[in-house]
Scaffold this active site. Structure first.
Site, PDB file in Angstrom:
ATOM      1  N   HIS A 283       0.817  -1.373  -0.063  1.00 19.59           N
ATOM      2  CA  HIS A 283      -0.020  -0.060  -0.123  1.00 19.59           C
ATOM      3  C   HIS A 283       1.057   1.198  -0.022  1.00 19.59           C
ATOM      4  CE1 HIS A 283      -2.756   2.849   1.868  1.00 19.59           C
ATOM      5  NE2 HIS A 283      -3.820   2.254   1.475  1.00 19.59           N
TER       6      HIS A 283
ATOM      7  N   ASP B 215       3.190  -4.457   8.212  1.00 24.32           N
ATOM      8  CA  ASP B 215       1.667  -3.815   7.886  1.00 24.32           C
ATOM      9  C   ASP B 215       0.637  -4.771   8.246  1.00 24.32           C
ATOM     10  OD1 ASP B 215      -0.539  -2.676   7.044  1.00 24.32           O
ATOM     11  OD2 ASP B 215       0.353  -1.560   5.421  1.00 24.32           O
TER      12      ASP B 215
ATOM     13  N   GLN C 129      -4.222  -5.474   6.715  1.00 22.64           N
ATOM     14  CA  GLN C 129      -5.170  -6.372   6.163  1.00 22.64           C
ATOM     15  C   GLN C 129      -5.295  -7.549   6.587  1.00 22.64           C
ATOM     16  OE1 GLN C 129      -7.361  -5.318   3.666  1.00 22.64           O
ATOM     17  NE2 GLN C 129      -6.682  -3.145   3.834  1.00 22.64           N
TER      18      GLN C 129
ATOM     19  N   LYS D  38     -10.393  -1.645  10.484  1.00 25.04           N
ATOM     20  CA  LYS D  38     -10.476  -2.915   9.851  1.00 25.04           C
ATOM     21  C   LYS D  38     -10.777  -4.124  10.629  1.00 25.04           C
ATOM     22  CE  LYS D  38      -7.782  -0.737   6.549  1.00 25.04           C
ATOM     23  NZ  LYS D  38      -8.178  -0.565   5.242  1.00 25.04           N
TER      24      LYS D  38
ATOM     25  N   CYS E  95      -4.812   2.322  -3.773  1.00 22.00           N
ATOM     26  CA  CYS E  95      -3.378   2.915  -3.050  1.00 22.00           C
ATOM     27  C   CYS E  95      -2.275   1.966  -3.208  1.00 22.00           C
ATOM     28  CB  CYS E  95      -3.710   3.451  -1.637  1.00 22.00           C
ATOM     29  SG  CYS E  95      -4.817   4.582  -1.338  1.00 22.00           S
TER      30      CYS E  95
END
Length: 404
Positions: free
Chosen positions: A121, A198, A201, A224, A362
């Site tokens: 991203h 990261d 997700q 999320k 993104c």
């Protein structure tokens, strides 16, 4: 027992209509919906004990402080951090990444390099590019293949004794690919590099154990995870958090202030300048409770079933191409219809009450790799149903008929 119909009753928004149609919400990779159990916590905070924390001696302040710090402990337990002070509250994943990138400004030298992946991203690309501009360090990229998987042999070749930091997403937001972070972390540590993962997700689908992973930094966003927007977390190993300088100056992050010199507070307050999103932190804890009450194993199993069903149904549509066919992936399907712009498909689906994401998500380097302007992305959560998948398929067929 996992019962999707009972779960759906927890989400008030799922009963609304859009353009006269029952809402089919398939944009969960952007933002998950919020259950009433979390909404009630937000209402309770502002109705009963809204006050600033850590500073007040009055009852409301003490109650708010207790609830806020209890949430930190919930998040510590969920991610299995060794210490509660290794959990830093932030405004979200982007804030967390920038905090670490800023800290490495004083660590990197021009001869150093840092490694990112082709699946990132923008929020896990741009801060590191800015860091390289500040320090003169080199940015290297782990390439991807046509299936949307990272090429690990190339990663091995990129690592050197001058590699100081590796950062990859646990799961690709654009393709759903689950990256082999255990291998990435182990290989990076062999050359003495730190690793940031990261988890924006991954955390809605996977329950990470940061100690088992032996990861140096792990970041995530509450929105999320059925929580509020504007709230996130940074996990950092205690030793690393002590090495990094404060990201912002202000109240709360200080030990003592004089005009001659300021000393900084201990962790976690060193990185939490100013009045935080108190309600957001408390609601984040409530969202973690809610997700765990359903169970991440049950969530993963059900979402995998949805993914397989949706993939099979979509592939029956002539002219539809799915991007991201990794063996290990979460419940995300990015696709295009031959000769039709993804925005046009998304617009027609919206008229049918179906919410999907269109564009580059993104993740422009991924779109450039496939030589496409963007995709339509349908991302599924544990409260979605096969009937909603069927509605998506019918909507795509209608869009194809109208736009061809």
């Amino acid at each position: 027992m996992f019962n999707v119909e009972n779960i759906r009753k927890d989400f008030p928004i799922l009963s609304r209509k859009v353009n006269g149609k029952d809402l089919v919400y398939l944009d969960n990779a952007a933002t998950s919906q919020t259950p009433k159990q979390v909404i009630d916590v937000i209402v309770d905070y502002y109705s009963n004990y809204n006050a600033n924390i850590h500073r007040g001696v009055h009852a409301l302040s003490q109650e708010a402080t207790d609830k806020y710090e209890q949430a930190r402990h919930k998040i510590q337990a969920h991610f299995n951090a060794k210490h509660a002070h290794e959990i830093i509250f932030t405004s979200g994943t982007t804030h967390s990444i920038n905090l670490v990138a800023n800290g490495f400004t004083s660590i990197l030298k021009p001869e150093d390099n840092i490694i990112v992946s082709a699946l990132e991203h923008h929020s896990n690309i741009v801060p590191w590019q800015m860091l390289c501009e500040r320090t003169g360090a080199q940015l290297k990229v782990i390439p991807m293949n046509q299936a949307g998987e990272l090429i690990m042999s190339q990663y091995d070749n990129l690592l050197t004794e001058n590699t100081k930091l590796v950062f990859v997403n646990h799961v690709s937001n654009a393709l759903g690919t689950i990256n082999p972070i255990e291998y990435i972390i182990e290989k990076a540590h062999q050359v003495g590099a730190a690793v940031l993962i990261d988890g924006a997700q991954s955390t809605p689908h996977i329950k990470p154990d940061v100690q088992a992973l032996n990861v140096d930094f792990y970041v995530a966003s509450a929105h999320k995870l059925c929580g509020p927007t504007g709230q996130g977390m940074l996990y950092g190993k205690e030793d690393w958090l002590k090495k990094l300088p404060p990201y912002q100056g202000g109240g709360e992050m200080i030990a003592e202030v004089t005009f001659e010199k300021t000393t900084y507070a201990d962790l976690p307050h060193k990185f939490e300048a100013g009045t935080p999103n108190i309600c957001g932190g408390i609601a984040f804890g409530a969202a973690i409770d809610y997700m765990n009450s359903i169970g991440f194993e049950a969530i993963a199993n059900y979402e995998h079933e949805l993914l397989e069903y949706a993939t099979a149904q979509l592939l029956q549509i002539e002219g539809l191409t799915i991007y991201g066919t990794a063996k290990n992936k979460t419940s995300v399907i990015s696709f295009n219809l031959d000769g039709i712009h993804p925005y046009d498909v998304g617009t027609i689906l919206d008229k049918l009450g179906i919410a999907v994401r269109t564009g580059h998500h993104c993740a422009q380097p991924i779109m450039s790799f496939y030589n496409i302007p963007g995709t339509v992305r349908a991302s599924f959560a544990f409260y979605n149903t096969k009937a909603e998948v069927d509605a998506l398929v019918l909507g795509i067929k209608k869009a194809k008929m109208m736009l061809s």
